[in-house]
Design a protein around this motif. Structure first.
Motif, PDB file in Angstrom:
ATOM      1  N   VAL A 104       0.842  -1.196   0.000  1.00 50.60           N
ATOM      2  CA  VAL A 104       0.000   0.000   0.000  1.00 50.60           C
ATOM      3  C   VAL A 104       0.879   1.248   0.000  1.00 50.60           C
ATOM      4  CG1 VAL A 104      -1.638   1.350   1.372  1.00 50.60           C
ATOM      5  CG2 VAL A 104      -2.025  -1.085   1.029  1.00 50.60           C
ATOM      6  N   LYS A 105       1.938   1.231   0.864  1.00 56.98           N
ATOM      7  CA  LYS A 105       2.830   2.395   0.906  1.00 56.98           C
ATOM      8  C   LYS A 105       3.513   2.607  -0.438  1.00 56.98           C
ATOM      9  CE  LYS A 105       4.124   3.107   5.686  1.00 56.98           C
ATOM     10  NZ  LYS A 105       5.241   3.178   6.627  1.00 56.98           N
ATOM     11  N   ASN A 106       3.992   1.515  -1.030  1.00 54.65           N
ATOM     12  CA  ASN A 106       4.659   1.626  -2.334  1.00 54.65           C
ATOM     13  C   ASN A 106       3.709   2.181  -3.411  1.00 54.65           C
ATOM     14  OD1 ASN A 106       7.085   0.673  -1.379  1.00 54.65           O
ATOM     15  ND2 ASN A 106       6.677  -1.451  -1.940  1.00 54.65           N
ATOM     16  N   LEU A 107       2.483   1.660  -3.402  1.00 50.96           N
ATOM     17  CA  LEU A 107       1.514   2.145  -4.394  1.00 50.96           C
ATOM     18  C   LEU A 107       1.170   3.613  -4.149  1.00 50.96           C
ATOM     19  CD1 LEU A 107      -0.878  -0.916  -4.758  1.00 50.96           C
ATOM     20  CD2 LEU A 107       0.780  -0.061  -6.423  1.00 50.96           C
ATOM     21  N   GLU A 108       1.053   4.043  -2.889  1.00 47.68           N
ATOM     22  CA  GLU A 108       0.764   5.436  -2.588  1.00 47.68           C
ATOM     23  C   GLU A 108       1.915   6.339  -3.038  1.00 47.68           C
ATOM     24  OE1 GLU A 108      -2.199   4.885   1.268  1.00 47.68           O
ATOM     25  OE2 GLU A 108      -0.109   5.433   1.571  1.00 47.68           O
ATOM     26  N   THR A 109       3.138   5.847  -2.830  1.00 43.39           N
ATOM     27  CA  THR A 109       4.296   6.613  -3.286  1.00 43.39           C
ATOM     28  C   THR A 109       4.286   6.753  -4.807  1.00 43.39           C
ATOM     29  OG1 THR A 109       5.579   5.825  -1.404  1.00 43.39           O
ATOM     30  CG2 THR A 109       6.819   6.713  -3.274  1.00 43.39           C
ATOM     31  N   ASP A 110       4.017   5.635  -5.494  1.00 44.28           N
ATOM     32  CA  ASP A 110       3.953   5.668  -6.962  1.00 44.28           C
ATOM     33  C   ASP A 110       2.853   6.612  -7.448  1.00 44.28           C
ATOM     34  OD1 ASP A 110       4.736   2.136  -7.502  1.00 44.28           O
ATOM     35  OD2 ASP A 110       6.031   3.870  -7.111  1.00 44.28           O
ATOM     36  N   LEU A 111       1.724   6.576  -6.746  1.00 47.75           N
ATOM     37  CA  LEU A 111       0.606   7.433  -7.118  1.00 47.75           C
ATOM     38  C   LEU A 111       0.970   8.906  -6.942  1.00 47.75           C
ATOM     39  CD1 LEU A 111      -2.325   7.689  -8.024  1.00 47.75           C
ATOM     40  CD2 LEU A 111      -2.998   7.430  -5.623  1.00 47.75           C
ATOM     41  N   ALA A 112       1.635   9.231  -5.847  1.00 45.40           N
ATOM     42  CA  ALA A 112       2.049  10.615  -5.610  1.00 45.40           C
ATOM     43  C   ALA A 112       3.010  11.078  -6.703  1.00 45.40           C
ATOM     44  CB  ALA A 112       2.686  10.752  -4.231  1.00 45.40           C
ATOM     45  N   GLU A 113       3.928  10.207  -7.099  1.00 47.24           N
ATOM     46  CA  GLU A 113       4.864  10.546  -8.174  1.00 47.24           C
ATOM     47  C   GLU A 113       4.127  10.762  -9.494  1.00 47.24           C
ATOM     48  OE1 GLU A 113       8.693   8.055  -6.413  1.00 47.24           O
ATOM     49  OE2 GLU A 113       7.772   7.451  -8.301  1.00 47.24           O
ATOM     50  N   ALA A 114       3.153   9.879  -9.739  1.00 47.28           N
ATOM     51  CA  ALA A 114       2.381  10.012 -10.984  1.00 47.28           C
ATOM     52  C   ALA A 114       1.628  11.340 -11.005  1.00 47.28           C
ATOM     53  CB  ALA A 114       1.415   8.843 -11.140  1.00 47.28           C
ATOM     54  N   ARG A 115       1.068  11.721  -9.859  1.00 50.38           N
ATOM     55  CA  ARG A 115       0.357  13.004  -9.801  1.00 50.38           C
ATOM     56  C   ARG A 115       1.321  14.172 -10.020  1.00 50.38           C
ATOM     57  NH1 ARG A 115      -3.810  11.646  -4.898  1.00 50.38           N
ATOM     58  NH2 ARG A 115      -5.340  10.608  -6.221  1.00 50.38           N
ATOM     59  N   GLU A 116       2.511  14.069  -9.466  1.00 42.24           N
ATOM     60  CA  GLU A 116       3.504  15.124  -9.671  1.00 42.24           C
ATOM     61  C   GLU A 116       3.866  15.234 -11.156  1.00 42.24           C
ATOM     62  OE1 GLU A 116       4.333  17.146  -7.201  1.00 42.24           O
ATOM     63  OE2 GLU A 116       5.490  18.329  -8.586  1.00 42.24           O
ATOM     64  N   GLN A 117       4.027  14.077 -11.781  1.00 41.56           N
ATOM     65  CA  GLN A 117       4.311  14.079 -13.217  1.00 41.56           C
ATOM     66  C   GLN A 117       3.149  14.696 -13.996  1.00 41.56           C
ATOM     67  OE1 GLN A 117       5.149  10.007 -14.253  1.00 41.56           O
ATOM     68  NE2 GLN A 117       7.305  10.140 -13.617  1.00 41.56           N
ATOM     69  N   MET A 118       1.919  14.376 -13.547  1.00 45.77           N
ATOM     70  CA  MET A 118       0.747  14.958 -14.206  1.00 45.77           C
ATOM     71  C   MET A 118       0.776  16.478 -14.101  1.00 45.77           C
ATOM     72  SD  MET A 118      -2.770  12.739 -13.659  1.00 45.77           S
ATOM     73  CE  MET A 118      -3.120  13.696 -12.257  1.00 45.77           C
ATOM     74  N   LYS A 119       1.112  16.993 -12.924  1.00 47.50           N
ATOM     75  CA  LYS A 119       1.178  18.440 -12.738  1.00 47.50           C
ATOM     76  C   LYS A 119       2.238  19.042 -13.653  1.00 47.50           C
ATOM     77  CE  LYS A 119      -0.462  18.556  -7.963  1.00 47.50           C
ATOM     78  NZ  LYS A 119      -0.098  18.814  -6.569  1.00 47.50           N
ATOM     79  N   GLU A 120       3.382  18.381 -13.720  1.00 46.03           N
ATOM     80  CA  GLU A 120       4.450  18.871 -14.591  1.00 46.03           C
ATOM     81  C   GLU A 120       4.001  18.850 -16.053  1.00 46.03           C
ATOM     82  OE1 GLU A 120       8.091  17.258 -11.746  1.00 46.03           O
ATOM     83  OE2 GLU A 120       8.008  16.626 -13.828  1.00 46.03           O
ATOM     84  N   LEU A 121       3.338  17.740 -16.430  1.00 47.73           N
ATOM     85  CA  LEU A 121       2.859  17.629 -17.813  1.00 47.73           C
ATOM     86  C   LEU A 121       1.785  18.674 -18.110  1.00 47.73           C
ATOM     87  CD1 LEU A 121       2.735  13.752 -18.224  1.00 47.73           C
ATOM     88  CD2 LEU A 121       4.349  15.331 -19.279  1.00 47.73           C
TER      89      LEU A 121
END
Length: 150
Positions: A104-121
């Protein structure tokens, strides 16, 4: 009668001389007008050539801007596709979220990174959209310049 005819001949000669002088004056005036016409014709030709060159330059600039705009649109589309993929990936991660706390922690971390990438994109997409708007304004200005040049 002979004197009258001689006088008439003299009057006709004087009339012819006056007509010759008028003819000479008109020829000179015609010559001057013809030269002015040639000068104006050359000036018009030069102006048309200049306008044609400017129009060609503007066409090249517009073509370059259109190509650049096409590239930016492609880039924007790619970014939107990437964003859509990231959104789909995020949804998939949410459906698979049922493991251990570490998972769960790993998936939450991945999700946060994906959202950051979305913001950058999204920021990049926004910047690219701004650049496209600027290029469109420049293209419109060039079109106005072409119209004014014509």
């Amino acid at each position: 009668r002979l004197i009258g005819q001689q006088q008439e001949i003299n009057n006709l000669i004087q009339g012819r001389n006056a007509a010759d002088e008028e003819n000479t004056r008109l020829k000179n005036e015609f010559s001057n007008l013809n030269q002015k016409f040639k000068d104006k014709s050359q000036e018009l030709k030069d102006t048309e050539e200049c306008a044609q060159k400017k129009e060609e330059q503007n066409r090249l600039v517009i073509k370059k801007l259109e190509e650049e705009n096409k590239g930016l649109n492609t880039c924007c589309t790619d970014l939107l596709n990437d964003l859509e993929k990231l959104r789909k990936q995020e949804a998939q991660w949410k459906t698979e979220k049922s493991g251990s706390d570490a998972r769960v922690k790993n998936l939450e971390t991945d999700l946060a990174e994906a959202r950051e990438q979305m913001k950058e994109l999204q920021s990049i997409c926004s910047n690219l959209s701004s650049q496209v708007a600027v290029k469109q304004k420049e293209t419109s200005q060039k079109d106005c310049d072409v119209i004014r040049a014509k």
